[in-house]
Design a protein around this motif. Structure first.
Motif, PDB file in Angstrom:
ATOM      1  N   GLY A 275      43.195  32.477  36.536  1.00 16.54           N
ATOM      2  CA  GLY A 275      43.078  32.142  35.372  1.00 16.54           C
ATOM      3  C   GLY A 275      44.391  32.734  34.500  1.00 16.54           C
ATOM      4  N   PRO A 276      44.545  32.616  33.055  1.00 13.51           N
ATOM      5  CA  PRO A 276      43.426  32.584  32.358  1.00 13.51           C
ATOM      6  C   PRO A 276      43.215  31.229  31.883  1.00 13.51           C
ATOM      7  CG  PRO A 276      45.372  33.424  31.315  1.00 13.51           C
ATOM      8  CD  PRO A 276      45.845  33.402  32.638  1.00 13.51           C
ATOM      9  N   VAL A 277      42.023  31.267  31.112  1.00 17.20           N
ATOM     10  CA  VAL A 277      41.641  29.851  30.529  1.00 17.20           C
ATOM     11  C   VAL A 277      41.209  30.042  29.045  1.00 17.20           C
ATOM     12  CG1 VAL A 277      40.061  27.892  30.451  1.00 17.20           C
ATOM     13  CG2 VAL A 277      40.873  28.793  32.671  1.00 17.20           C
ATOM     14  N   GLU A 289      39.299  32.977  24.992  1.00 18.57           N
ATOM     15  CA  GLU A 289      39.469  33.090  26.295  1.00 18.57           C
ATOM     16  C   GLU A 289      37.904  32.925  27.103  1.00 18.57           C
ATOM     17  OE1 GLU A 289      41.298  35.627  30.099  1.00 18.57           O
ATOM     18  OE2 GLU A 289      41.752  36.451  28.154  1.00 18.57           O
ATOM     19  N   VAL A 290      38.048  31.944  28.096  1.00 22.08           N
ATOM     20  CA  VAL A 290      36.785  31.710  28.671  1.00 22.08           C
ATOM     21  C   VAL A 290      36.646  32.312  30.072  1.00 22.08           C
ATOM     22  CG1 VAL A 290      35.420  29.612  29.682  1.00 22.08           C
ATOM     23  CG2 VAL A 290      36.803  29.213  27.629  1.00 22.08           C
ATOM     24  N   PRO A 291      35.620  33.116  30.609  1.00 22.06           N
ATOM     25  CA  PRO A 291      35.514  33.811  31.307  1.00 22.06           C
ATOM     26  C   PRO A 291      35.284  32.566  32.711  1.00 22.06           C
ATOM     27  CG  PRO A 291      33.853  34.632  29.882  1.00 22.06           C
ATOM     28  CD  PRO A 291      34.402  33.368  29.331  1.00 22.06           C
ATOM     29  N   LEU A 292      35.905  33.122  33.729  1.00 23.29           N
ATOM     30  CA  LEU A 292      36.236  32.248  34.900  1.00 23.29           C
ATOM     31  C   LEU A 292      34.663  31.906  35.408  1.00 23.29           C
ATOM     32  CD1 LEU A 292      39.350  32.917  36.779  1.00 23.29           C
ATOM     33  CD2 LEU A 292      39.006  31.608  34.907  1.00 23.29           C
ATOM     34  N   THR A 293      34.228  30.823  35.620  1.00 23.56           N
ATOM     35  CA  THR A 293      33.043  30.347  36.173  1.00 23.56           C
ATOM     36  C   THR A 293      32.778  30.333  37.625  1.00 23.56           C
ATOM     37  OG1 THR A 293      33.524  28.130  36.047  1.00 23.56           O
ATOM     38  CG2 THR A 293      32.291  29.148  34.071  1.00 23.56           C
ATOM     39  N   HIS A 294      34.015  30.367  38.379  1.00 22.37           N
ATOM     40  CA  HIS A 294      34.245  30.147  39.795  1.00 22.37           C
ATOM     41  C   HIS A 294      34.737  31.212  40.732  1.00 22.37           C
ATOM     42  CE1 HIS A 294      32.887  25.971  38.437  1.00 22.37           C
ATOM     43  NE2 HIS A 294      32.588  25.998  39.801  1.00 22.37           N
ATOM     44  N   GLY A 295      34.752  31.218  41.766  1.00 29.30           N
ATOM     45  CA  GLY A 295      35.686  32.354  42.526  1.00 29.30           C
ATOM     46  C   GLY A 295      36.609  31.606  43.301  1.00 29.30           C
ATOM     47  N   PHE A 296      37.383  32.561  43.993  1.00 32.87           N
ATOM     48  CA  PHE A 296      38.476  31.912  44.762  1.00 32.87           C
ATOM     49  C   PHE A 296      39.620  31.966  43.542  1.00 32.87           C
ATOM     50  CE2 PHE A 296      35.331  29.457  47.252  1.00 32.87           C
ATOM     51  CZ  PHE A 296      35.570  30.177  48.394  1.00 32.87           C
ATOM     52  N   THR A 297      39.808  33.093  42.982  1.00 28.65           N
ATOM     53  CA  THR A 297      40.725  33.418  42.084  1.00 28.65           C
ATOM     54  C   THR A 297      41.912  34.130  42.722  1.00 28.65           C
ATOM     55  OG1 THR A 297      39.704  35.635  41.501  1.00 28.65           O
ATOM     56  CG2 THR A 297      39.110  33.523  40.184  1.00 28.65           C
ATOM     57  N   GLU A 298      41.955  34.828  43.898  1.00 27.31           N
ATOM     58  CA  GLU A 298      43.181  35.296  44.307  1.00 27.31           C
ATOM     59  C   GLU A 298      43.931  34.228  45.185  1.00 27.31           C
ATOM     60  OE1 GLU A 298      40.102  34.937  47.694  1.00 27.31           O
ATOM     61  OE2 GLU A 298      40.094  35.446  45.303  1.00 27.31           O
ATOM     62  N   ASN A 299      44.996  34.620  45.606  1.00 32.26           N
ATOM     63  CA  ASN A 299      45.600  33.414  46.433  1.00 32.26           C
ATOM     64  C   ASN A 299      45.016  33.085  47.633  1.00 32.26           C
ATOM     65  OD1 ASN A 299      47.702  31.822  47.674  1.00 32.26           O
ATOM     66  ND2 ASN A 299      49.392  33.246  47.294  1.00 32.26           N
ATOM     67  N   SER A 300      44.441  31.779  47.741  1.00 32.49           N
ATOM     68  CA  SER A 300      43.553  31.349  48.777  1.00 32.49           C
ATOM     69  C   SER A 300      44.198  30.292  49.234  1.00 32.49           C
ATOM     70  CB  SER A 300      42.128  31.190  47.967  1.00 32.49           C
ATOM     71  OG  SER A 300      41.588  32.241  47.383  1.00 32.49           O
ATOM     72  N   ARG A 301      45.292  30.082  49.701  1.00 28.21           N
ATOM     73  CA  ARG A 301      45.928  28.992  50.356  1.00 28.21           C
ATOM     74  C   ARG A 301      45.142  28.859  51.651  1.00 28.21           C
ATOM     75  NH1 ARG A 301      49.707  29.340  46.582  1.00 28.21           N
ATOM     76  NH2 ARG A 301      50.777  27.552  45.917  1.00 28.21           N
ATOM     77  N   GLY A 302      44.886  27.608  52.016  1.00 28.90           N
ATOM     78  CA  GLY A 302      43.911  27.463  53.192  1.00 28.90           C
ATOM     79  C   GLY A 302      42.445  27.091  52.642  1.00 28.90           C
ATOM     80  N   LEU A 303      41.988  27.253  51.565  1.00 28.05           N
ATOM     81  CA  LEU A 303      40.976  26.935  50.979  1.00 28.05           C
ATOM     82  C   LEU A 303      40.607  25.371  51.159  1.00 28.05           C
ATOM     83  CD1 LEU A 303      38.190  27.369  49.204  1.00 28.05           C
ATOM     84  CD2 LEU A 303      39.988  27.577  47.086  1.00 28.05           C
ATOM     85  N   GLY A 304      41.762  24.419  51.165  1.00 33.16           N
ATOM     86  CA  GLY A 304      41.406  23.125  51.156  1.00 33.16           C
ATOM     87  C   GLY A 304      41.128  23.010  52.749  1.00 33.16           C
ATOM     88  N   VAL A 305      41.928  23.534  53.504  1.00 37.81           N
ATOM     89  CA  VAL A 305      41.536  23.602  54.977  1.00 37.81           C
ATOM     90  C   VAL A 305      40.309  23.759  55.318  1.00 37.81           C
ATOM     91  CG1 VAL A 305      42.360  24.166  57.228  1.00 37.81           C
ATOM     92  CG2 VAL A 305      43.941  24.097  55.427  1.00 37.81           C
ATOM     93  N   ALA A 306      39.710  25.039  54.785  1.00 33.01           N
ATOM     94  CA  ALA A 306      38.118  25.254  55.009  1.00 33.01           C
ATOM     95  C   ALA A 306      37.341  24.543  54.608  1.00 33.01           C
ATOM     96  CB  ALA A 306      38.025  26.849  54.129  1.00 33.01           C
ATOM     97  N   ASP A 307      37.427  23.791  53.357  1.00 33.06           N
ATOM     98  CA  ASP A 307      36.526  22.841  52.818  1.00 33.06           C
ATOM     99  C   ASP A 307      36.717  21.495  53.839  1.00 33.06           C
ATOM    100  OD1 ASP A 307      35.115  21.512  50.511  1.00 33.06           O
ATOM    101  OD2 ASP A 307      36.843  20.169  50.385  1.00 33.06           O
ATOM    102  N   MET A 308      37.904  21.189  54.211  1.00 36.65           N
ATOM    103  CA  MET A 308      38.141  20.117  55.328  1.00 36.65           C
ATOM    104  C   MET A 308      37.158  20.489  56.519  1.00 36.65           C
ATOM    105  SD  MET A 308      41.105  17.976  56.470  1.00 36.65           S
ATOM    106  CE  MET A 308      41.887  18.853  57.700  1.00 36.65           C
ATOM    107  N   ALA A 309      37.266  21.672  56.949  1.00 31.22           N
ATOM    108  CA  ALA A 309      36.455  21.902  58.154  1.00 31.22           C
ATOM    109  C   ALA A 309      34.955  21.884  57.921  1.00 31.22           C
ATOM    110  CB  ALA A 309      36.827  23.320  58.356  1.00 31.22           C
ATOM    111  N   HIS A 310      34.410  22.313  56.850  1.00 27.43           N
ATOM    112  CA  HIS A 310      33.088  22.106  56.551  1.00 27.43           C
ATOM    113  C   HIS A 310      32.691  20.479  56.385  1.00 27.43           C
ATOM    114  CE1 HIS A 310      31.404  26.170  55.926  1.00 27.43           C
ATOM    115  NE2 HIS A 310      32.681  26.321  55.407  1.00 27.43           N
ATOM    116  N   ALA A 311      33.566  19.660  56.034  1.00 27.49           N
ATOM    117  CA  ALA A 311      33.411  18.205  55.796  1.00 27.49           C
ATOM    118  C   ALA A 311      33.226  17.643  57.285  1.00 27.49           C
ATOM    119  CB  ALA A 311      34.516  17.706  54.958  1.00 27.49           C
ATOM    120  N   MET A 312      34.225  18.113  58.088  1.00 21.32           N
ATOM    121  CA  MET A 312      34.182  17.585  59.569  1.00 21.32           C
ATOM    122  C   MET A 312      32.839  17.746  60.284  1.00 21.32           C
ATOM    123  SD  MET A 312      37.667  19.401  61.128  1.00 21.32           S
ATOM    124  CE  MET A 312      36.752  19.474  62.656  1.00 21.32           C
TER     125      MET A 312
END
Length: 368
Positions: A275-277, A289-312
């Motif tokens: 954030g912030p939002v 200011e809105v509290p964040l509703t979701h995780g992955f707030t740190e530098n999480s590059r590779g998150l899209g790869v992990a999501d794709m792996a689960h999709a596979m």
């Protein structure tokens, strides 16, 4: 408990470190190999991040255990490496942009579909807690119907800090192709695909002098626009404004704002995961200011790869998918096409808004 998906990284330059570091935190991913044209550079990264295998790109592509290739090469090599990986039977996740040209982008998408393989692409920052919170606020009607949006990315380029900045000023680089994907992907995730574009673009400084090491004092001949201003229409009717620039010494404009029929939303920097939002709704005189509703707030590059792996494994769609990354590429070209022609450009491609993350994802599990 799902089996890990074996991943190989091609391209061990500046950005690779965060993929190795963050990628190792996802339970689904096993980063099993890394490769570079300069094998010594791959060996250095393998030693630093405890990667079992360092090799040439050809050796990595020939490895039958590698299921996903993360393509972190420079933009002009994106298409060649993506196509080679697909030919080798690998799923591919590529750094932005998908390719330099629309033609190469189409070839990648076509070959992946023919081979029954997945294509994914950066950025995946829109999957972070900051922009996912904004997505939930919009989906839940907190600002009403989206009316308009603004996006600004303005600085003076990368030759002051990047060790090898030349490619940022070649075709496939510049502020639109380098940073535009963060802003456009975030907005498409929040509001939807784009149908029409108008733009103006220029090269302000035809020559740049590198002031970073190790190339201090070397000159770069600029081959792509470094200040692009655009207006675009979303398919739902909302109107967007964007400026991306490497020609500006300082600015205080917001990163992204979304204006709705019942309020305004300030979206965090789309090059980050957190954030912030802030929101200001109809009738209010203050920003909240809105509290964040979701995780992955740190530098999480590779998150899209992990999501794709689960999709596979599950067969569900992945979020940072090829249709989205191609649509962003198509839109970026449309700004430059419009500037050259002096006309509106109707965007040929489209895509679905990626599914939002659910609220209750446990830790680094991305099954849903």
């Amino acid at each position: 408990m799902k089996n890990k998906v074996k991943v190989g990284v091609i391209g061990c330059g500046t950005i690779s470190g965060i993929y190795f570091k963050a990628g190792q935190t996802f339970d689904i991913l096993d980063i099993a190999a890394c490769a570079d044209l300069d094998v010594s550079r791959a060996k250095a990264k393998a030693a630093e991040f405890n990667i079992p295998k360092a090799c040439s790109p050809e050796e990595l592509l020939a490895d039958p255990e590698i299921e996903i290739v993360i393509n972190l090469t420079i933009p002009k090599a994106h298409a060649e490496v993506c196509l080679a990986a697909l030919e080798a039977g690998k799923h591919v996740y590529v750094e932005k942009p998908l390719a330099v040209s629309r033609e190469d982008g189409k070839k990648i998408i076509k070959l992946a579909k023919e081979r029954g393989l997945l294509i994914g692409g950066a950025p995946d920052t829109f999957l972070g807690g900051g922009i996912q919170t904004c997505r939930k606020l919009i989906d839940d009607g907190w600002i009403g119907e989206p009316v308009a949006a603004t996006a600004f990315m303005m600085n003076h380029g990368h030759e002051r800090w990047h060790p090898d900045p030349d490619f940022y000023y070649k075709v496939g680089g510049g502020p639109m192709f380098d940073m535009g994907p963060y802003y456009l992907t975030a907005l498409i995730n929040l509001i939807g695909p784009i149908r029409r574009v108008t733009g103006s673009a220029r090269i302000t400084f035809p020559e740049r002098t590198i002031t970073s090491q190790p190339k201090f004092g070397q000159k770069i001949q600029v081959e792509t626009p470094t200040h692009i201003a655009g207006i675009f229409d979303f398919a739902i009717g909302a109107i967007g404004t964007i400026i991306t620039s490497f020609d500006v010494w300082g600015s205080q404009v917001p990163r992204i704002e979304v204006y709705g029929s019942q309020g305004t939303l300030i979206v965090p920097d789309p090059n980050t995961f957190g954030g912030p939002v802030f929101i200001r709704r109809q009738g209010s005189t203050e920003w909240s200011e809105v509290p964040l509703t979701h995780g992955f707030t740190e530098n999480s590059r590779g998150l899209g790869v992990a999501d794709m792996a689960h999709a596979m494994i599950s067969g569900r769609p992945h979020r940072a998918n090829g249709d989205l990354t191609y649509h962003v590429l198509d839109v970026m070209h449309a700004f430059l096409d419009s500037s050259r022609s002096g006309n509106h450009v109707l965007v040929e491609s489209s895509c679905e808004k990626p599914a939002p993350f659910p609220l209750d994802l446990p830790g680094h599990a991305l099954d849903n």
